[in-house]
Write an enzyme that holds these catalytic residues in place. Structure first.
Site, PDB file in Angstrom:
ATOM      1  N   HIS A   1      38.976 -22.778 -40.527  1.00 22.93           N
ATOM      2  CA  HIS A   1      39.002 -22.298 -39.045  1.00 22.93           C
ATOM      3  C   HIS A   1      37.864 -22.986 -38.348  1.00 22.93           C
ATOM      4  O   HIS A   1      36.748 -22.510 -38.364  1.00 22.93           O
ATOM      5  CB  HIS A   1      39.098 -20.977 -38.851  1.00 22.93           C
TER       6      HIS A   1
ATOM      7  N   HIS B   1      -1.208 -10.859  -5.105  1.00 28.93           N
ATOM      8  CA  HIS B   1       0.325 -10.603  -4.882  1.00 28.93           C
ATOM      9  C   HIS B   1       1.212 -11.591  -5.507  1.00 28.93           C
ATOM     10  O   HIS B   1       2.075 -11.330  -6.202  1.00 28.93           O
ATOM     11  CB  HIS B   1       0.526 -10.655  -3.412  1.00 28.93           C
TER      12      HIS B   1
ATOM     13  N   HIS C   1      -9.236  -1.924  -5.260  1.00 30.41           N
ATOM     14  CA  HIS C   1      -8.170  -2.196  -4.479  1.00 30.41           C
ATOM     15  C   HIS C   1      -7.169  -3.090  -5.085  1.00 30.41           C
ATOM     16  O   HIS C   1      -5.978  -3.138  -4.737  1.00 30.41           O
ATOM     17  CB  HIS C   1      -8.801  -2.876  -3.441  1.00 30.41           C
TER      18      HIS C   1
ATOM     19  N   ASP D   1      -3.063  -2.721  -5.368  1.00 32.94           N
ATOM     20  CA  ASP D   1      -2.232  -3.687  -4.922  1.00 32.94           C
ATOM     21  C   ASP D   1      -1.193  -4.050  -5.876  1.00 32.94           C
ATOM     22  O   ASP D   1      -0.114  -4.100  -5.913  1.00 32.94           O
ATOM     23  CB  ASP D   1      -2.936  -5.084  -4.562  1.00 32.94           C
TER      24      ASP D   1
ATOM     25  N   HIS E   1       0.780  -0.910  -0.015  1.00 32.31           N
ATOM     26  CA  HIS E   1      -0.255   0.040   0.116  1.00 32.31           C
ATOM     27  C   HIS E   1       0.881   1.013  -0.051  1.00 32.31           C
ATOM     28  O   HIS E   1       0.556   2.281  -0.947  1.00 32.31           O
ATOM     29  CB  HIS E   1      -1.015  -0.039   1.153  1.00 32.31           C
TER      30      HIS E   1
END
Length: 468
Positions: A367, A288, A261, A265, A78
């Site tokens: 090579h 989260h 909200h 978050d 927050h």
């Protein structure tokens, strides 16, 4: 050019942490440019610093916890959301306990303090993460998807669905960070009543209260059961009747407050990228754990892109200063020993040239033909030819001169150069040309990675006259 910001003056807040239930005080202090957001656990000593960086996230159940060395700080989302939403890039956050206070469950108390403290513009430009392709994170089993679409600004759209009679499908949008203080910051955290006992047994939400979260009842529950859960948390019994599925009878600030909200978050977790993000984010059922996984994908992509970038600005698609025909007029070399294809940039001190390494190079025949690698000596020769063009440009009639290299020093080969690579050489004079002799520092890059470097000393010499 957008600049970095910090706060004009310090501010302080005090409150209980949601999960540990410990009262803590935070002091948010101004910080200089390029400091970033850093937490300091003042109760653990002077060096208990925790950069607000996604690399230090150690836990994401019902909150985001950071840990660096022996110091950790919990529930940072927050406050981080408030700082990002107010476009604060640099701050030192002193906290005297294990967790950031939950306050009322939103970021509004932090935003109010930031706005009261004021923003201070710093002299350094803001740092951005930009994308050149779409980044996706998905969890098909749970119908979760997060998408970052390249854009020239930051915006977020969030869709949530909890299969609940109280919270139906909800959608929230943030078109600009200018909208954040009014449209997002007031949205409070929420929890379902049916989750409370589970979270208690997980040793979480010890500081949870009807004043810092919206408690949602999506099933009919007896007063006896409500009292039992209150006793579990050692909280007083609520002398209220659940109203419209909200246990604590609070009025919603917005009809879609839970979705807003979740957007809040998500911004707090995205802020842990450590830079401002230019992208349009679309998130279906964020949380989260998935926010952090998504952020790590973005950061991994960005870091790989940065690693591929040259340490100097150049557009390889631009029209060259000298193409291969121009180079043939300046240098006496011819295929297969003409090892530079074009000159992109040049001034009196620096030259940048390009060599496209292809499988049909003559040297690959002998090579390591089964695993072709460009010989290191030919990388140095290509670098020398690029530097030769810089030196010959210093004379009026370059076609009448040759460059002979007198010394090659401090040569290092960092990585293999193979067919398909584009070698970009940059040579810079170490000192001015004197008496026709010059020393240059040379570097060769592939995909932004240094593959060869060295110092080359050369002499400019007039071609011998020929009798006709």
């Amino acid at each position: 050019m957008e600049k970095q910001y910090t706060i004009e003056k310090p501010f302080e807040l005090q409150g209980v942490g949601l999960h540990f239930g410990v009262e803590t005080t935070i002091k948010v202090l101004p910080a200089p440019a390029n400091h970033g957001i850093v937490f300091k656990r003042v109760d653990l000593g002077e060096n208990a610093l925790i950069p607000a960086n996604i690399k230090y996230v150690i836990h994401t159940e019902r909150g985001t916890i950071l840990k660096h060395k022996d110091a950790s700080v919990a529930t940072v989302e927050h406050l981080m959301s408030a700082l990002y939403g107010c476009q604060i890039d640099n701050a030192l956050i002193e906290v005297n306990g294990p967790e950031i206070p939950i306050m009322d469950g939103s970021s509004r108390p932090f935003v109010e303090k930031i706005l009261e403290a004021g923003k201070k513009e710093l002299s350094d430009p803001a740092k951005f993460i930009t994308l050149s392709k779409i980044i996706r994170y998905s969890n098909k089993d749970n119908n979760i998807e997060l998408i970052a679409i390249p854009d020239d600004k930051f915006s977020v759209s969030v869709l949530i669905d909890y299969n609940s009679t109280v919270i139906a499908n909800q959608y929230a949008i943030l078109n600009s960070l200018d909208e954040y203080p009014e449209e997002i910051s007031k949205a409070r955290t929420f929890v379902f009543f049916r989750e409370l006992e589970y979270l208690y047994k997980k040793n979480l939400i010890k500081g949870g209260d009807v004043d810092n979260a919206i408690v949602i009842l999506d099933n009919e529950v007896s007063k006896k059961e409500i009292d039992r859960i209150a006793d579990l948390f050692k909280k007083p019994h609520l002398d209220i009747t659940p109203h419209q599925g909200i246990l604590n009878n609070v009025e919603m600030y917005y009809s879609n407050e839970p979705a807003r909200h979740k957007l809040l978050d998500l911004i707090g977790d995205i802020a842990l990228l450590g830079k401002r993000l230019k992208a349009r984010i679309i998130a279906i059922k964020p949380g989260h754990t998935v926010n952090i996984e998504f952020g790590r994908k973005i950061l991994d992509y960005y870091e790989k892109e940065q690693a591929r970038k040259l340490p100097f600005e150049i557009d390889l698609s631009q029209k060259p200063i000298f193409d291969i025909n121009d180079i043939k007029k300046i240098l006496p070399h011819r295929p297969p020993f003409l090892l530079i294809d074009k000159i992109i940039e040049m001034n009196e001190n620096v030259v940048i040239g390009v060599k496209n390494v292809t499988m049909n190079e003559a040297f690959f025949v002998g090579h390591f033909p089964d695993e072709p690698v460009m010989p290191g000596v030919l990388q140095i020769e290509a670098m020398a030819q690029t530097g030769g063009i810089l030196l010959l440009d210093a004379v009026d009639d370059p076609e009448d001169y040759l460059t002979y290299f007198l010394k090659v020093d401090k040569v290092k080969f960092k990585n293999k150069v193979v067919p398909g690579d584009t070698l970009v050489f940059r040579l810079e004079l170490v000192s001015p040309i004197k008496r026709g002799i010059a020393t240059m520092k040379g570097e060769g890059f592939v995909n932004g990675q240094l593959v060869v470097e060295g110092e080359l000393t050369a002499m400019i010499s007039r071609k011998p006259k020929t009798d006709n």
